[in-house]
Scaffold this motif. Structure first.
Motif, PDB file in Angstrom:
ATOM      1  N   PHE A 185       0.814  -1.209   0.000  1.00  0.00           N
ATOM      2  CA  PHE A 185       0.000   0.000   0.000  1.00  0.00           C
ATOM      3  C   PHE A 185       0.851   1.263   0.000  1.00  0.00           C
ATOM      4  O   PHE A 185       0.352   2.349  -0.318  1.00  0.00           O
ATOM      5  N   SER A 186       2.132   1.141   0.351  1.00  0.00           N
ATOM      6  CA  SER A 186       3.005   2.309   0.284  1.00  0.00           C
ATOM      7  C   SER A 186       3.089   2.817  -1.151  1.00  0.00           C
ATOM      8  O   SER A 186       3.147   4.025  -1.394  1.00  0.00           O
ATOM      9  N   GLY A 187       3.082   1.877  -2.103  1.00  0.00           N
ATOM     10  CA  GLY A 187       3.100   2.267  -3.512  1.00  0.00           C
ATOM     11  C   GLY A 187       1.838   2.990  -3.912  1.00  0.00           C
ATOM     12  O   GLY A 187       1.859   3.891  -4.767  1.00  0.00           O
ATOM     13  N   VAL A 188       0.715   2.609  -3.298  1.00  0.00           N
ATOM     14  CA  VAL A 188      -0.564   3.260  -3.580  1.00  0.00           C
ATOM     15  C   VAL A 188      -0.583   4.670  -2.996  1.00  0.00           C
ATOM     16  O   VAL A 188      -0.970   5.637  -3.661  1.00  0.00           O
ATOM     17  N   TYR A 189      -0.161   4.795  -1.747  1.00  0.00           N
ATOM     18  CA  TYR A 189      -0.160   6.099  -1.083  1.00  0.00           C
ATOM     19  C   TYR A 189       0.738   7.085  -1.825  1.00  0.00           C
ATOM     20  O   TYR A 189       0.375   8.249  -2.034  1.00  0.00           O
ATOM     21  N   LEU A 190       1.909   6.605  -2.236  1.00  0.00           N
ATOM     22  CA  LEU A 190       2.843   7.487  -2.931  1.00  0.00           C
ATOM     23  C   LEU A 190       2.291   7.885  -4.293  1.00  0.00           C
ATOM     24  O   LEU A 190       2.475   9.026  -4.740  1.00  0.00           O
ATOM     25  N   LEU A 191       1.599   6.981  -4.954  1.00  0.00           N
ATOM     26  CA  LEU A 191       1.021   7.297  -6.259  1.00  0.00           C
ATOM     27  C   LEU A 191      -0.060   8.369  -6.151  1.00  0.00           C
ATOM     28  O   LEU A 191      -0.147   9.268  -6.995  1.00  0.00           O
ATOM     29  N   THR A 192      -0.877   8.304  -5.102  1.00  0.00           N
ATOM     30  CA  THR A 192      -1.924   9.319  -4.934  1.00  0.00           C
ATOM     31  C   THR A 192      -1.309  10.683  -4.612  1.00  0.00           C
ATOM     32  O   THR A 192      -1.819  11.722  -5.059  1.00  0.00           O
ATOM     33  N   GLU A 193      -0.222  10.690  -3.839  1.00  0.00           N
ATOM     34  CA  GLU A 193       0.469  11.951  -3.563  1.00  0.00           C
ATOM     35  C   GLU A 193       1.068  12.522  -4.851  1.00  0.00           C
ATOM     36  O   GLU A 193       1.023  13.739  -5.088  1.00  0.00           O
ATOM     37  N   TYR A 194       1.617  11.642  -5.662  1.00  0.00           N
ATOM     38  CA  TYR A 194       2.184  12.050  -6.947  1.00  0.00           C
ATOM     39  C   TYR A 194       1.092  12.595  -7.864  1.00  0.00           C
ATOM     40  O   TYR A 194       1.257  13.633  -8.516  1.00  0.00           O
ATOM     41  N   ASP A 195      -0.049  11.922  -7.912  1.00  0.00           N
ATOM     42  CA  ASP A 195      -1.167  12.346  -8.748  1.00  0.00           C
ATOM     43  C   ASP A 195      -1.631  13.748  -8.349  1.00  0.00           C
ATOM     44  O   ASP A 195      -1.894  14.608  -9.210  1.00  0.00           O
ATOM     45  N   GLU A 196      -1.722  13.998  -7.052  1.00  0.00           N
ATOM     46  CA  GLU A 196      -2.132  15.312  -6.570  1.00  0.00           C
ATOM     47  C   GLU A 196      -1.086  16.368  -6.924  1.00  0.00           C
ATOM     48  O   GLU A 196      -1.424  17.502  -7.306  1.00  0.00           O
ATOM     49  N   LEU A 197       0.185  16.010  -6.804  1.00  0.00           N
ATOM     50  CA  LEU A 197       1.263  16.933  -7.140  1.00  0.00           C
ATOM     51  C   LEU A 197       1.219  17.310  -8.620  1.00  0.00           C
ATOM     52  O   LEU A 197       1.351  18.485  -8.975  1.00  0.00           O
TER      53      LEU A 197
END
Length: 258
Positions: free
Chosen positions: A129-141
């Motif tokens: 899930f760390s990969g998921v959390y980081l992807l959502t942060e990236y998407d927002e960025l």
């Protein structure tokens, strides 16, 4: 425990939840999908989120059988996640400062896709899930960067540079376990210095002492089951094996650009 209680405990299955991820940007979607290798000499494959989670699921399972190499991999992923999150946060901090230049008389809503994509995934590894959390942060960025460009606070070159830097962080994180190989050994094998252990050490090196002794494990590592790796064969072959430690991953950075 009564007979009925025993039967019930054996019949009840594991808990499982479904996770739906909403993606707003093309850049995040590309990271989810990854990239297949068209020509190993020109364009190497890039691991996407499903591949990252699938690999972590296997490592998580192997770690439960007292495999020090799997424990080593989980620690590497955890450390890489923490450092990658800090890098994304630093870029986001810079972008937020630029947003402060918007006059107070102007109100701007969030930059959202009118037709976002919902993707479903299941991870058996908490670290997945760390990969998921980081992807959502990236998407927002990425949404913020594109919005700054749209309203004229940054130009195309600066926007492209910000996106490139953030994408490099993400791909570096997903590729951190790309070179992991299942050694198929347990700590007892290494203690006994048997043939399986010697082959693993020759190909992959010896894990750090604290990991080898089991005194250091990832916070997200599974409970260890003290039994042999049933029906598990090492995937190490006589061919040259890439190591999965960070220095190998960093050497592949030139292949991570689109």
């Amino acid at each position: 425990m009564t007979t009925v209680e025993k039967e019930n405990s054996e019949r009840i299955g594991p808990l499982q939840s479904q996770v739906i991820v909403t993606i707003h940007t093309i850049q995040a979607m590309k990271l989810w999908q990854g990239r297949k290798a068209t020509d190993p000499k020109l364009r190497n494959s890039i691991m996407g989120l499903p591949g990252f989670i699938s690999r972590l699921n296997a490592i998580h399972f192997t770690s439960s059988f007292d495999d020090p190499y799997a424990d080593w991999a989980l620690i590497i992923v955890e450390d890489k996640y923490n450092s990658s999150q800090k890098e994304i946060a630093e870029i986001t901090k810079t972008i937020d400062k630029i947003f402060q230049k918007v006059p107070k008389q102007i109100s701007i809503s969030d930059n959202l896709n009118i037709n976002p994509i919902d993707l479903t995934l299941i991870s058996k590894s908490p670290l997945g899930f760390s990969g998921v959390y980081l992807l959502t942060e990236y998407d927002e960025l990425i949404r913020k960067i594109l919005q700054l460009r749209h309203i004229g606070l940054i130009g195309r070159t600066n926007a492209d540079n910000f996106i490139r830097d953030a994408s490099r962080v993400m791909r570096s994180f997903y590729s951190v376990i790309q070179y992991y190989k299942n050694a198929g050994v347990a700590r007892d094998d290494i203690a006994a210095n048997n043939a399986r252990a010697r082959q693993a050490i020759e190909k992959l090196g010896l894990p750090p002492k604290d990991i080898l002794e089991g005194t250091k494990r990832s916070e997200y590592a599974p409970v260890i089951h003290k039994r042999k790796l049933a029906n598990t064969e090492p995937v190490i072959s006589d061919e040259k094996t890439e190591h999965f430690v960070p220095n190998q991953e960093e050497n592949a950075q030139s292949d991570l650009e689109d």
